[in-house]
Each structure stands twice: as structure tokens, then as C-alpha cells.
Scaffold this motif. Sequence first.
Motif, PDB file in Angstrom:
ATOM      1  N   THR A 177       0.801  -1.232   0.000  1.00 48.82           N
ATOM      2  CA  THR A 177       0.000   0.000   0.000  1.00 48.82           C
ATOM      3  C   THR A 177       0.827   1.273   0.000  1.00 48.82           C
ATOM      4  N   LYS A 190      -2.082   4.743  -4.806  1.00 42.69           N
ATOM      5  CA  LYS A 190      -3.477   4.902  -5.212  1.00 42.69           C
ATOM      6  C   LYS A 190      -3.689   4.184  -6.542  1.00 42.69           C
ATOM      7  N   ASN A 218      -9.298  -0.708  -2.006  1.00 40.31           N
ATOM      8  CA  ASN A 218      -8.665   0.604  -2.208  1.00 40.31           C
ATOM      9  C   ASN A 218      -8.470   0.947  -3.687  1.00 40.31           C
TER      10      ASN A 218
END
Length: 342
Positions: A177, A190, A218
Motif C-alpha cells: 500500500t 493509489k 482501495n
Amino acid sequence: MSQKNETAVLFLTLLITAGLIGAGYWWFTRRSEINLPDSAQKGQNPPGNLQGFNTVQNAPSGLFNYGGSTSWAPIRLRVDSAIQAARPEFRLRYVDPVGIAPSSSTGIKMLLDGQLDLAQSSRPILDQEYNQAKQRGFALQQVPVAIDGLAVAVNPNLNIPGLTIDQLKSIYSGKITNWQQLGGPNLTIKPFSRPANSGGTVELFLEDVMQGQAFSANVEFVPTTTEALRKLAASPGGIYFASAPEVVPQCTIKPVPIGRQAGEFVPPYLEPFVPLSQCPGKRNQLNVQAFQSGKYPMTRNLFVVIKQNNQTEQQAGEAYAKFLQTQQVQELIQHAGFVRIR
């Protein structure tokens, strides 16, 4: 009239006639949107003449509906108009699906349902699609006509040497992440993607990269590559994947080398990398040799999908596939940013 005056009148008449012929030639080439290559203007035989189109026999006459993968858009733009200019009896009409985004899946479904005469796909035909065709009394055939690849892009200010297939999977599954986990800056990742049901590009990524694993929560889904690239340019930690011709020449994002293993990164672009500050005057080009050899790890074929029913649809699909396999059209496909199949 004196001989001197007759000579002057004759000269003036020839001059006017030449002017009219020149003006007519100019009007025809501009109004018919025919752009003659330099070789034709110099009196040489152009490399792509109409003989390539004329070698295709038994092309049916009529108007034929087609559609499918959005990855085909550059080919539709360059190739299909050239086919119709050379063979005006073979007319093509692109048809969008109603209420959903166009994709390989929707194109094949519309072909099965009789809404299209042929389909364009960026993935192979699925077993369930073969079975649906069989249940309806016909078969499906896929004909490869070009080589494409998936390219991964990041924000232009992000500096990483490359990504492996496993690292991509870890990013889109939520296991990794932060770019710091991959040797980059301390920056939240992202990930962007088109929806899972949006067509062959995402289906290929899910199958070959994710190996059937679903995207994590996400991942932000965007409807089109155009919108995704805008978001990527504005997101410092962003990452996105799409058809290589849609990514590599862009001026606002940076394509990333991909490897099957760490240290074996292969760029989707020709090296050396063209700095984005020089774009659009100079753009990055596809790494054609790596795509053709399979050295680049994320490549695929583009297919014409043909309905084998011994009817006009089959004739149209077979003719279209043959047009795309001619030497002339393979050159146009290469100019459209893809890799020629032959």
C-alpha cells in the motif's frame, strides 16, 4: 486574326486549361480527404497502394455492423476508413452497446445476439461464449490480426526502476500500500482501474496478473482510460494499467518497465526514454521487438471474432480479417501504435 494574335490566344487557352486541371486536382484531393504520401507526389510508387486491398477475394457487398473492444479504437480510426475507401462495396458501421460501455465482452455478446456481423476483441473467446454459439446453431472463430500489450503507468514525479508481476498483484490486491515498500518514496499507493466487467484489458489483467484474485477495496474504478489518465496525472502515488498504445505516448504520465522477476525489467517503450518535457513534440514509441519476441511479460493478441454460420455475416467477418492481415493494413496497424502480427 493575325498569326501573332492567334498564337497569343492559343497560349492563353492552354494556360487556363492547365490552371483548371490543377485546381480540380487540388479540390478532389482535399474534398475527398485523400492525403498523398511524399512518394506519390514525387512520382514514385507508394509502399501502401490499393493492391493489398484488392487481393482479398469474395468480400460481400453491403453494410455490416461491428463493434467491441475499446483497445481497437486506434485501428478503427486508421484502418477502417482506408478499407472502405479502397473497397466501397464493403461498408462498415460501428455500433455501440445500449446502456453499457463497449468492450470485448459486449461485442461478442452482440455478435451472439445478432446485433453485430463481426466483433473486435482484445482477448480470446471464452468457453462459455463458444458454448452459447453452439446452442444457437453456429460456431465462433477468432483470427489474430495484431499484437498488443498492457502497460503500467504512474505519476510522472514518481521514480521507481520497475515492477514485477507479483508486485503488481500485491498492489492491486492491497498487500502493498506504500511505494516505500518497493524502494520508492514514503507515499500511499493509489491504484486505478476500469471496472472488472469493462472488457478484455481488465479481464486479461485479472487472469494473468491477479490470477483470479479480486481487486482490493482501495482500487478506484474509473469508466474510461482518458479519465483514469487525468486522475493519475493529479495523484502523486497513482498507478494505472491499460493497452500499451493508450499509455506509452502520453505526455502527462510515465510508463513503467515490467519484469517477471526483480532485475529483469523490460520497458514497454523504446529506450532511451523520451523526457515528458519534450512531449508532444517528441513522444515515446512502443518497444516493438520486445512485444514480438515475448520478452515483454504482458502481451496479447487482438482478434477478429467471426460468426461461422455460412451466411453473409461469416463472409463479412472473414473478409475483414483478411483485409487486416494484408501487408498494407499491417503497416497501418503499426502506425496506429500496435505490433504487426506478420
